[in-house]
Design a protein around this motif. Structure first.
Motif, PDB file in Angstrom:
ATOM      1  N   UNK A 214      32.834  51.068  39.837  1.00  0.00           N
ATOM      2  CA  UNK A 214      32.636  49.787  39.174  1.00  0.00           C
ATOM      3  C   UNK A 214      31.273  49.739  38.475  1.00  0.00           C
ATOM      4  N   UNK A 215      30.296  50.403  39.035  1.00  0.00           N
ATOM      5  CA  UNK A 215      28.984  50.474  38.391  1.00  0.00           C
ATOM      6  C   UNK A 215      29.067  51.269  37.085  1.00  0.00           C
TER       7      UNK A 215
ATOM      8  N   UNK B 103      41.263  40.675  41.507  1.00  0.00           N
ATOM      9  CA  UNK B 103      40.572  39.468  41.056  1.00  0.00           C
ATOM     10  C   UNK B 103      39.685  38.886  42.147  1.00  0.00           C
ATOM     11  N   UNK B 104      40.041  39.119  43.411  1.00  0.00           N
ATOM     12  CA  UNK B 104      39.241  38.559  44.508  1.00  0.00           C
ATOM     13  C   UNK B 104      38.117  39.483  44.954  1.00  0.00           C
ATOM     14  N   UNK B 105      38.374  40.793  45.007  1.00  0.00           N
ATOM     15  CA  UNK B 105      37.369  41.674  45.620  1.00  0.00           C
ATOM     16  C   UNK B 105      36.563  42.476  44.611  1.00  0.00           C
ATOM     17  N   UNK B 106      36.778  42.261  43.307  1.00  0.00           N
ATOM     18  CA  UNK B 106      35.931  42.952  42.338  1.00  0.00           C
ATOM     19  C   UNK B 106      34.465  42.701  42.688  1.00  0.00           C
ATOM     20  N   UNK B 107      33.650  43.732  42.539  1.00  0.00           N
ATOM     21  CA  UNK B 107      32.221  43.618  42.835  1.00  0.00           C
ATOM     22  C   UNK B 107      31.971  43.170  44.281  1.00  0.00           C
TER      23      UNK B 107
ATOM     24  N   UNK C 261      36.963  50.954  48.358  1.00  0.00           N
ATOM     25  CA  UNK C 261      37.403  49.800  47.567  1.00  0.00           C
ATOM     26  C   UNK C 261      36.382  48.669  47.611  1.00  0.00           C
ATOM     27  N   UNK C 262      35.806  48.438  48.784  1.00  0.00           N
ATOM     28  CA  UNK C 262      34.882  47.318  48.985  1.00  0.00           C
ATOM     29  C   UNK C 262      33.629  47.827  49.687  1.00  0.00           C
TER      30      UNK C 262
END
Length: 465
Positions: free
Chosen positions: A79-80, A259-263, A306-307
């Motif tokens: 994601x970075x 949509x909930x756990x992005x970033x 993932x998180x």
């Protein structure tokens, strides 16, 4: 708060920085004003080449800056990388579009004649040095989406970044310097929040933009208002995610997880409140909960994670308080609701789904900044709109329905700065971004964003002799 890089995956302090003293701040204000007087007169072609050079450098630096962001605030490495790529894309978008977006405008000839003029031109001119007070959650993107349009408009920038991402903040200043921007065009100020007021009140600072918490926004807006200076605010969000019977439930549930756990769930525009029609509630809840529970929580540098962790210990504590309050009042944790038992260091929290939410629970009205979702069962679209709007925030919204009439209704009645159908909210340089209610005011991105910090000047020419 100390200005320091603290790895949220381990809690280890890696590097600390001294805050600038008043004399050093003054030197930077002098440079910013001097740079503005030169930069405002430059051509779009000149500014375009500088911004394109910065985009090329950022692409070359992608892996390095991605690892810096992940180290400082804990977002998964993939994601970075995506954040850095998006920033370079946005730089190029403004480099190529700014001249057209800020082109002279010519009013209706009938109005020109009626005013007694020979001709009238509306021109967009830069306003000066803009102070940006930015958050840690998207430490590169939040800055670039301000800096790219501001610099292309002919302004200069001062960055007061969050104190836990100092290396990212310094990288951004160095990036623009390496791209060829003159000294003072863009500068990072390593300062605490207590130093912001004096800088904002300085007459050499023309305006401010802030992305962050509601209290921070209130403070900056109050100071700027007292000084009669323009501000743009992007504050908190508790975005609704409405699912109606015509939705594709498989896609809706799969997208809901992202949509909930992005970033790591630390995004103002993340979907947080999942409002589902009774006819499809059980099926959606089962799919969504199963996917949330299956997420991998761990080292954000691991490509399979993932998180990752929350960015700070305080952030995790705040999230725990919201969950514990809800459960104490009767909410059910369908999954998660605790710290991972196998993670003894770092600020991790399990992806969590809560059902049975009532208005007395804090999480009903407060923003949950982490991987925690709340589920609501509603009887019809009327109740869905009512629950969605029962929030002090109005940043964005998501809705899943294939019914055109329902789409018209929701786009009209949802109180938010955006409504995204059959997909998740995501910012794009070509579309205006911002919120309503306590989510702030003003817009970033698109032509609306670049014009926020321009002086729209009406130039009136009288009849020639």
């Amino acid at each position: 708060m100390a200005i320091a890089t603290v790895n949220p995956a381990t809690g280890e302090t890696l590097k600390t920085f001294d805050a600038l003293n008043p004399g050093e701040v003054e030197d930077r204000l002098v440079r910013a004003e001097q740079a503005y007087q030169e930069h405002r007169t430059t051509t779009f072609a000149y500014r375009r080449e500088l911004l394109l050079a910065a985009a090329d450098l950022l692409d070359a630096d992608r892996e390095t800056i991605a690892r810096t962001m992940t180290t400082e605030m804990g977002k998964p490495l993939a994601q970075a990388r995506a954040e850095a790529k998006k920033c370079a894309k946005t730089m190029r978008w403004y480099a190529h579009h700014a001249e057209k977006l800020l082109a002279d405008e010519y009013p209706d000839p009938a109005d020109v004649t009626d005013s007694g003029a020979a001709r009238v031109v509306v021109r967009y001119r830069p306003i000066g040095t803009v102070l940006a007070v930015m958050p840690w959650n998207f430490p590169l993107w939040q800055v670039v989406r301000f800096a790219a349009p501001a610099l292309m408009a002919g302004n200069t920038g001062l960055l007061k970044h969050a104190s836990n991402v100092p290396q990212t903040a310094l990288y951004i200043e160095e990036l623009f310097r390496r791209a060829g921007y003159p000294e003072g065009c863009f500068q990072t100020l390593l300062i605490g929040s207590g130093a912001v007021e004096d800088i904002l009140r300085d007459p050499r600072v023309a305006a401010a933009t802030l992305t962050g918490s509601e209290p921070a926004g209130r403070s900056v807006a109050s100071i700027a208002g007292d000084e009669v200076k323009k501000t743009v605010l992007e504050l908190g969000g508790s975005d609704p995610y409405v699912v109606l019977p015509s939705a594709d439930l498989e896609k809706a549930a799969a997208t809901a997880v992202t949509a909930r756990v992005q970033n790591n769930g630390q995004s103002c525009i993340a979907a947080k409140r999942f409002i589902v029609h009774a006819d499809v509630y059980d099926a959606f809840a089962a799919r969504f909960t199963e996917r949330m529970a299956a997420l991998s929580v761990g080292d954000p540098m691991d490509e399979n994670t993932d998180v990752g962790p929350l960015a700070s210990e305080q952030g995790r504590s705040d999230l725990e308080e919201l969950v514990d309050d809800a459960v104490h009042q009767g909410a059910a944790a369908l999954c998660g609701g605790r710290r991972p038992p196998d993670r003894h260091a770092g600020w991790f929290y399990e992806p969590t789904v809560l059902s049975g939410i009532t208005p007395t629970m804090r999480i009903h009205h407060e923003e949950a900044f982490g991987p925690v979702a709340t589920l609501y069962r509603v009887a019809d679209i009327d109740e869905a709109v009512s629950v969605a709007n029962d929030s002090p925030f109005g940043l964005s919204s998501n809705a899943w329905t294939r019914d055109p009439d329902e789409q018209d209704r929701l786009s009209r009645d949802l109180q938010a700065g955006g409504v995204y159908f059959n997909g998740m909210t995501a910012s794009h340089p070509g579309f205006p971004f911002g919120g309503a209610k306590r989510s702030g005011y003003g817009r970033e991105l698109s032509g609306h964003g670049i014009r926020e910090f321009c002086n729209m000047t009406t130039v009136w020419y009288g009849p020639e002799e």
